[in-house]
Design a protein around this motif. Structure first.
Motif, PDB file in Angstrom:
ATOM      1  N   LEU A   1      23.067  25.448  21.717  1.00 57.53           N
ATOM      2  CA  LEU A   1      24.233  26.436  22.215  1.00 57.53           C
ATOM      3  C   LEU A   1      24.699  27.139  20.835  1.00 57.53           C
ATOM      4  CD1 LEU A   1      26.222  24.322  24.395  1.00 57.53           C
ATOM      5  CD2 LEU A   1      24.420  26.325  25.172  1.00 57.53           C
ATOM      6  N   ILE A   2      24.698  26.481  19.820  1.00 58.53           N
ATOM      7  CA  ILE A   2      24.916  27.200  18.590  1.00 58.53           C
ATOM      8  C   ILE A   2      23.717  28.133  18.049  1.00 58.53           C
ATOM      9  CG2 ILE A   2      25.557  26.718  16.011  1.00 58.53           C
ATOM     10  CD1 ILE A   2      26.797  24.108  16.946  1.00 58.53           C
ATOM     11  N   ALA A   3      22.766  27.722  18.052  1.00 57.43           N
ATOM     12  CA  ALA A   3      21.620  28.429  17.801  1.00 57.43           C
ATOM     13  C   ALA A   3      21.581  29.743  18.533  1.00 57.43           C
ATOM     14  CB  ALA A   3      20.257  27.939  17.854  1.00 57.43           C
ATOM     15  N   THR A   4      21.936  29.980  19.779  1.00 58.86           N
ATOM     16  CA  THR A   4      22.170  31.092  20.539  1.00 58.86           C
ATOM     17  C   THR A   4      22.929  32.501  19.849  1.00 58.86           C
ATOM     18  OG1 THR A   4      23.949  30.568  21.810  1.00 58.86           O
ATOM     19  CG2 THR A   4      21.827  30.088  22.716  1.00 58.86           C
ATOM     20  N   ARG A   5      23.852  31.913  19.050  1.00 59.41           N
ATOM     21  CA  ARG A   5      24.474  32.794  18.128  1.00 59.41           C
ATOM     22  C   ARG A   5      23.800  33.611  17.096  1.00 59.41           C
ATOM     23  NH1 ARG A   5      29.941  32.543  18.963  1.00 59.41           N
ATOM     24  NH2 ARG A   5      30.424  33.217  16.950  1.00 59.41           N
TER      25      ARG A   5
ATOM     26  N   GLY B   1      13.339  27.236  20.325  1.00 57.49           N
ATOM     27  CA  GLY B   1      12.196  26.475  21.022  1.00 57.49           C
ATOM     28  C   GLY B   1      11.843  25.050  20.538  1.00 57.49           C
ATOM     29  N   LEU B   2      12.214  25.050  19.257  1.00 56.88           N
ATOM     30  CA  LEU B   2      12.140  23.666  18.474  1.00 56.88           C
ATOM     31  C   LEU B   2      13.311  22.800  18.828  1.00 56.88           C
ATOM     32  CD1 LEU B   2      10.559  24.790  14.925  1.00 56.88           C
ATOM     33  CD2 LEU B   2       9.033  23.679  16.926  1.00 56.88           C
ATOM     34  N   ILE B   3      14.445  23.292  18.752  1.00 61.16           N
ATOM     35  CA  ILE B   3      15.450  22.597  19.427  1.00 61.16           C
ATOM     36  C   ILE B   3      15.521  22.120  20.712  1.00 61.16           C
ATOM     37  CG2 ILE B   3      17.999  22.611  19.741  1.00 61.16           C
ATOM     38  CD1 ILE B   3      18.231  24.513  17.437  1.00 61.16           C
ATOM     39  N   ALA B   4      14.852  22.995  21.627  1.00 61.55           N
ATOM     40  CA  ALA B   4      14.732  22.612  23.073  1.00 61.55           C
ATOM     41  C   ALA B   4      13.814  21.593  23.190  1.00 61.55           C
ATOM     42  CB  ALA B   4      14.455  23.879  23.733  1.00 61.55           C
ATOM     43  N   GLY B   5      12.629  21.822  22.330  1.00 54.68           N
ATOM     44  CA  GLY B   5      11.428  20.842  22.394  1.00 54.68           C
ATOM     45  C   GLY B   5      11.915  19.314  21.941  1.00 54.68           C
ATOM     46  N   THR B   6      12.681  19.109  20.763  1.00 57.94           N
ATOM     47  CA  THR B   6      13.093  18.088  20.395  1.00 57.94           C
ATOM     48  C   THR B   6      14.146  17.488  21.250  1.00 57.94           C
ATOM     49  OG1 THR B   6      13.197  18.913  17.959  1.00 57.94           O
ATOM     50  CG2 THR B   6      14.379  16.866  18.626  1.00 57.94           C
ATOM     51  N   GLY B   7      15.156  18.151  22.090  1.00 55.86           N
ATOM     52  CA  GLY B   7      15.886  17.357  23.191  1.00 55.86           C
ATOM     53  C   GLY B   7      15.113  17.203  24.306  1.00 55.86           C
ATOM     54  N   ALA B   8      14.115  18.101  24.768  1.00 53.65           N
ATOM     55  CA  ALA B   8      13.514  17.718  25.672  1.00 53.65           C
ATOM     56  C   ALA B   8      12.634  16.450  25.665  1.00 53.65           C
ATOM     57  CB  ALA B   8      12.342  18.841  26.333  1.00 53.65           C
ATOM     58  N   ALA B   9      11.964  16.285  24.376  1.00 50.09           N
ATOM     59  CA  ALA B   9      11.339  14.923  24.346  1.00 50.09           C
ATOM     60  C   ALA B   9      12.284  14.057  24.209  1.00 50.09           C
ATOM     61  CB  ALA B   9      10.818  15.119  22.861  1.00 50.09           C
ATOM     62  N   MET B  10      13.254  13.738  23.787  1.00 49.70           N
ATOM     63  CA  MET B  10      14.194  12.741  23.974  1.00 49.70           C
ATOM     64  C   MET B  10      14.652  12.469  25.438  1.00 49.70           C
ATOM     65  SD  MET B  10      17.223  13.379  20.916  1.00 49.70           S
ATOM     66  CE  MET B  10      16.741  13.619  19.168  1.00 49.70           C
ATOM     67  N   ALA B  11      15.059  13.659  26.117  1.00 49.13           N
ATOM     68  CA  ALA B  11      15.269  13.372  27.653  1.00 49.13           C
ATOM     69  C   ALA B  11      14.144  12.914  28.439  1.00 49.13           C
ATOM     70  CB  ALA B  11      15.636  14.716  28.059  1.00 49.13           C
TER      71      ALA B  11
ATOM     72  N   ILE C   1      11.647  30.782  17.483  1.00 51.20           N
ATOM     73  CA  ILE C   1      11.126  29.814  17.161  1.00 51.20           C
ATOM     74  C   ILE C   1      12.140  28.334  17.088  1.00 51.20           C
ATOM     75  CG2 ILE C   1       9.849  28.542  15.167  1.00 51.20           C
ATOM     76  CD1 ILE C   1       8.501  30.987  14.695  1.00 51.20           C
ATOM     77  N   VAL C   2      13.345  28.744  16.304  1.00 53.27           N
ATOM     78  CA  VAL C   2      14.357  27.634  16.235  1.00 53.27           C
ATOM     79  C   VAL C   2      14.817  27.151  17.575  1.00 53.27           C
ATOM     80  CG1 VAL C   2      16.734  27.193  15.450  1.00 53.27           C
ATOM     81  CG2 VAL C   2      15.030  28.642  14.096  1.00 53.27           C
TER      82      VAL C   2
ATOM     83  N   SER D   1       9.911  17.648  13.279  1.00 56.83           N
ATOM     84  CA  SER D   1       9.370  17.842  11.910  1.00 56.83           C
ATOM     85  C   SER D   1       9.043  19.434  11.508  1.00 56.83           C
ATOM     86  CB  SER D   1       8.380  16.980  11.717  1.00 56.83           C
ATOM     87  OG  SER D   1       8.511  15.740  12.008  1.00 56.83           O
ATOM     88  N   ALA D   2       8.961  20.154  12.715  1.00 56.04           N
ATOM     89  CA  ALA D   2       8.982  21.643  12.300  1.00 56.04           C
ATOM     90  C   ALA D   2      10.040  22.286  12.226  1.00 56.04           C
ATOM     91  CB  ALA D   2       8.141  22.542  13.336  1.00 56.04           C
ATOM     92  N   LEU D   3      11.217  21.836  12.564  1.00 56.40           N
ATOM     93  CA  LEU D   3      12.529  22.385  12.470  1.00 56.40           C
ATOM     94  C   LEU D   3      12.874  22.748  10.894  1.00 56.40           C
ATOM     95  CD1 LEU D   3      14.958  21.059  15.313  1.00 56.40           C
ATOM     96  CD2 LEU D   3      14.542  23.509  14.565  1.00 56.40           C
ATOM     97  N   PRO D   4      12.746  21.613  10.036  1.00 56.82           N
ATOM     98  CA  PRO D   4      13.352  21.837   8.800  1.00 56.82           C
ATOM     99  C   PRO D   4      12.811  23.157   7.970  1.00 56.82           C
ATOM    100  CG  PRO D   4      13.074  19.740   9.020  1.00 56.82           C
ATOM    101  CD  PRO D   4      12.784  20.243  10.316  1.00 56.82           C
TER     102      PRO D   4
END
Length: 202
Positions: free
Chosen positions: A190-194, A91-101, A88-89, A125-128
């Motif tokens: 990348l950090i979250a993959t850890r 996916g949400l980070i990827a979604g946030t970055g994709a929306a910006m891109a 989930i984390v 807003s789902a990330l927190p």
């Protein structure tokens, strides 16, 4: 809810030895910097890059906030019975970055830009909710102390994000602001993959 004992300042660094908590704090700092670097200066981006009339900017920001409320509730529902929290984390980070891109790529195509802006509000807003849950699950016996580290990271990163965004805006304009936010989101991913699977983090 009753507290789980007292918290001493000297104990906080020890908590960071918990791998998932350390990663969660780092992810929080990075993604929050990215979000606020871009969102703090979203108005000049919408005006100059997308061509949104100034009298509609407030409406779009209201829509961003409404999408955020939806994202909060969806996150709570999905985390309780959905896939692994790590997934989930990410996916949400990827979604946030994709929306910006996509918002950056949309240029003056207003309908698409509006959709991507609302998608950004939903994902971020789902990330927190997801990150706070991750903090709780990382050190379940020291939730209050762990939350203090999470909140510290979050609040400091808001100001750092605004600073990074202002430097980008002064240097090259609104497009670089969005690129800066996207870059921090990529680093957060990348950090979250850890993150370790939850069964080893509890």
């Amino acid at each position: 809810m009753p507290p789980h004992g007292g918290v001493h300042l000297s104990e906080l660094p020890r908590l960071l030895r918990a791998g998932n908590l350390r990663t969660a704090v780092a992810v929080t700092a990075t993604v929050v910097i990215g979000h606020y670097a871009a969102y703090t200066y979203i108005t000049p981006f919408l005006l100059r890059n997308v061509g949104i009339p100034s009298d509609l900017v407030g409406v779009l920001l209201l829509g961003f906030g409404a999408a955020g409320v939806v994202g909060n509730f969806l996150a709570g529902a999905v985390i309780g019975r959905g896939p692994a929290l790590r997934t989930i984390v990410l996916g949400l980070i990827a979604g946030t970055g994709a929306a910006m891109a996509l918002l950056l790529a949309a240029g003056g195509w207003r309908p698409a830009a509006i959709v991507f802006l609302l998608g950004w509000g939903l994902a971020y807003s789902a990330l927190p909710v997801a990150l706070q849950t991750l903090v709780f699950r990382s050190v379940p016996r020291a939730r209050e102390a762990a939350t203090s580290l999470y909140v510290l990271s979050f609040n400091v990163s808001i100001s750092l994000g605004a600073l990074c965004g202002s430097l980008a805006l002064d240097h090259s304009g609104p497009s670089l602001v969005m690129v800066t936010g996207l870059g921090f989101c990529a680093a957060a991913f990348l950090i979250a993959t850890r993150l370790r699977p939850e069964r080893t983090a509890r």
